[in-house]
Enzyme design. Structure first.
Site, PDB file in Angstrom:
ATOM      1  N   PHE A  47     107.455  66.096  25.286  1.00 39.94           N
ATOM      2  CA  PHE A  47     106.637  64.890  25.368  1.00 39.94           C
ATOM      3  C   PHE A  47     107.458  63.721  25.899  1.00 39.94           C
ATOM      4  O   PHE A  47     108.626  63.556  25.539  1.00 39.94           O
ATOM      5  CB  PHE A  47     106.080  64.544  23.992  1.00 39.94           C
ATOM      6  CG  PHE A  47     104.913  65.379  23.572  1.00 39.94           C
ATOM      7  CD1 PHE A  47     103.620  64.930  23.734  1.00 39.94           C
ATOM      8  CD2 PHE A  47     105.107  66.643  23.026  1.00 39.94           C
ATOM      9  CE1 PHE A  47     102.534  65.703  23.367  1.00 39.94           C
ATOM     10  CE2 PHE A  47     104.042  67.425  22.648  1.00 39.94           C
ATOM     11  CZ  PHE A  47     102.746  66.961  22.820  1.00 39.94           C
TER      12      PHE A  47
ATOM     13  N   HIS B  82      91.152  76.206  60.167  1.00 37.29           N
ATOM     14  CA  HIS B  82      90.327  75.554  61.183  1.00 37.29           C
ATOM     15  C   HIS B  82      90.622  74.067  61.341  1.00 37.29           C
ATOM     16  O   HIS B  82      89.875  73.349  62.001  1.00 37.29           O
ATOM     17  CB  HIS B  82      88.847  75.770  60.873  1.00 37.29           C
ATOM     18  CG  HIS B  82      88.400  77.166  61.127  1.00 37.29           C
ATOM     19  ND1 HIS B  82      87.122  77.612  60.854  1.00 37.29           N
ATOM     20  CD2 HIS B  82      89.068  78.236  61.629  1.00 37.29           C
ATOM     21  CE1 HIS B  82      87.031  78.897  61.180  1.00 37.29           C
ATOM     22  NE2 HIS B  82      88.199  79.287  61.648  1.00 37.29           N
TER      23      HIS B  82
ATOM     24  N   SER C 186     105.173  71.170  13.975  1.00 42.21           N
ATOM     25  CA  SER C 186     106.271  70.223  13.762  1.00 42.21           C
ATOM     26  C   SER C 186     106.614  70.282  12.282  1.00 42.21           C
ATOM     27  O   SER C 186     105.770  70.655  11.463  1.00 42.21           O
ATOM     28  CB  SER C 186     105.863  68.800  14.162  1.00 42.21           C
ATOM     29  OG  SER C 186     104.777  68.357  13.355  1.00 42.21           O
TER      30      SER C 186
END
Length: 478
Positions: free
Chosen positions: A357, A151, A290
């Site tokens: 990262f 619209h 890690s």
């Protein structure tokens, strides 16, 4: 509201299945914007009705109200009213945020405002806005999704579809929109929310489809609030009348292949959307970890263990998400790609989502801010977090990695199910011990916690140890 009734549970499962295969879309109506503070049709045309000496609360043909005003005064005031009501930057709702996070390739709306595209931008998604016919013939490069604004758009109020004349000519002036929507309704499963099916434009499209395709091979859904006594100021007679009318309306929607899911309150929409996101994400596993030291593992054993775990997750048709953690990320990637390339017709590279990262400050943000944003972005896409090792070097000492702990905390906040592989030691073991104090605080059932507690490392048969972990993951993935 109990959203896990058989009806709602079945709908969510079917819709999530189509969402995963890329065959789901969503149609957003004015109700969504109203929740963010914008006006609905009655609110938009209230002053217009007053200028005609009409009471908006007594009128049902709102298109005619707009048309009467244009007939008498031209369109300028309506255009100004649209600008006044929708240019204010209201904050998006949680419903908008969930929709922005879900992997829709197309979203449809009759709303003029920019809430959907602005929310998607916050999640770093590139939106290809299409609010004019000419835009349907060109696509924005590298876009993540197409937003069809049937619209019009707030920036072009003169082109907004709002009057009776606009609607009467829509098939001619916007035929390409109708053709595109018709194709999507055939090929995708739609969820209609915040939308009025009294919209003559949509009613026309659905009627055409119903005439041309009598056999309904595609089921669509809409969320509709069931009338309550509070909606009619305690008038039981009025409630009973409108409940009968609502049931007739639901039967009419069924004729178009649309199944209605009745909700008790508008807040139930958020609950249902959140459950859709949760179930969709349950097929995505975030591997957090890690390592500069592997404890009881040799380097080769640790790399093989991580490789096998990542490979088997992919082979179960699940997704792996990873931030390329030191000493863990490479093996995660290798394992996932091993599965993909060994059977590239069965598995896809899209099952591996990498979010390395950033290494330098950018955009006026320091690394701490950037890493926080990256963690939230990664983790919000998963339903399960598997925690491995979790250590780093600090002044010639090996210490537990705080980054892994932060990822665990974010995951719990976002509702992920944690699977700390405690026998890998370090932060994984610390997190397991924390969970053991009260597993119910960490999104775990007693059964899942017991399964995690019973995990065993078999260095002579790493596959056996991996199968135990995969078994837990499959219990969670729905």
């Amino acid at each position: 509201m109990k959203i896990k009734t058989p009806e709602i549970n079945g709908f969510i499962n079917d819709y999530v299945k189509d969402l995963r295969s890329g065959n789901a879309s969503i149609f957003v109506g004015a109700g969504m914007s109203r929740g963010a503070g914008y006006v609905d049709w009655k609110g938009l045309l209230s002053d217009i009705a007053k200028s005609l000496n009409l009471d908006i609360n007594k009128e049902y043909d709102l298109l005619s109200i707009a048309q009467y005003h244009v007939n008498a005064n031209g369109r300028a005031r309506i255009n100004k009213k649209i600008l006044e009501e929708f240019t204010e930057e209201n904050e998006e709702t949680e419903n908008h945020r969930i929709i922005a996070r879900l992997p829709f390739r197309t979203i449809w709306t009759t709303n003029y405002d920019n809430l959907i595209e602005d929310t998607c931008n916050k999640y770093n998604k590139i939106v290809d806005d299409k609010y004019a016919v000419k835009q349907l013939f060109q696509n924005k490069p590298k876009s993540d999704l197409i937003l069809y604004k049937m619209h019009g758009d707030i920036d072009f109020p003169g082109d907004a579809i709002i009057t009776k004349e606009d609607y009467e000519g829509y098939f001619s002036t916007h035929e390409a929109f109708i053709t595109t929507l018709s194709g999507e309704l055939i090929s995708k499963t739609f969820l209609f929310i915040g939308f009025s099916f009294t919209d003559p434009n949509i009613d026309h499209v659905l009627s055409r489809l119903n005439f041309k395709y009598k056999k309904k091979d595609r089921e669509h859904y809409c969320l509709l609030k069931k009338y309550s006594i509070h909606d009619f100021s305690g008038d039981q007679v009025e409630l009973d009348y409108n409940l009968r009318k609502q049931q007739l309306f639901i039967s009419e929607l069924k004729r178009f292949g649309i199944t209605t899911i009745l909700i008790e309150d508008y807040t139930d929409i958020t609950e249902i959307l959140a459950e859709i996101e949760k179930r969709y994400n349950s097929h995505s596993v975030f591997i957090s970890g890690s390592a500069v030291d592997y404890g009881e593992f040799t380097l080769l054993e640790a790399q093989s263990f991580i490789h096998l775990l990542s490979k088997e997750i992919i082979k179960k048709n699940l997704n792996v998400i990873n931030g390329f953690g030191l000493g863990v990320g490479s093996a995660v990637i290798n394992g996932a790609l091993d599965a993909v390339y060994s059977e590239n017709k069965k598995y896809s590279e899209n099952q591996l989502v990498l979010k390395p990262f950033p290494q330098f400050p950018s955009g006026g943000k320091d690394l701490k801010q950037l890493w926080e944003e990256y963690r939230h972005n990664m983790i919000s896409r998963a339903g399960i977090i598997v925690i491995l090792f979790g250590n780093k070097e600090n002044e010639d000492k090996i210490i537990n990695a705080t980054g892994v702990k932060i990822e665990f905390q974010i995951a719990i906040e976002k509702g992920l199910i944690p699977i700390p592989i405690f026998y890998t030691g370090y932060m994984a073991q610390e997190i397991f011990e924390e969970i053991a104090n009260d597993y119910s605080k960490y999104n775990l059932t007693e059964e899942l916690f017991n399964d995690i507690s019973n995990l065993k490392l078999d260095k002579e048969d790493l596959n056996k140890s991996i199968r135990e972990i995969i078994s837990i993951i499959q219990k969670i993935a729905k």
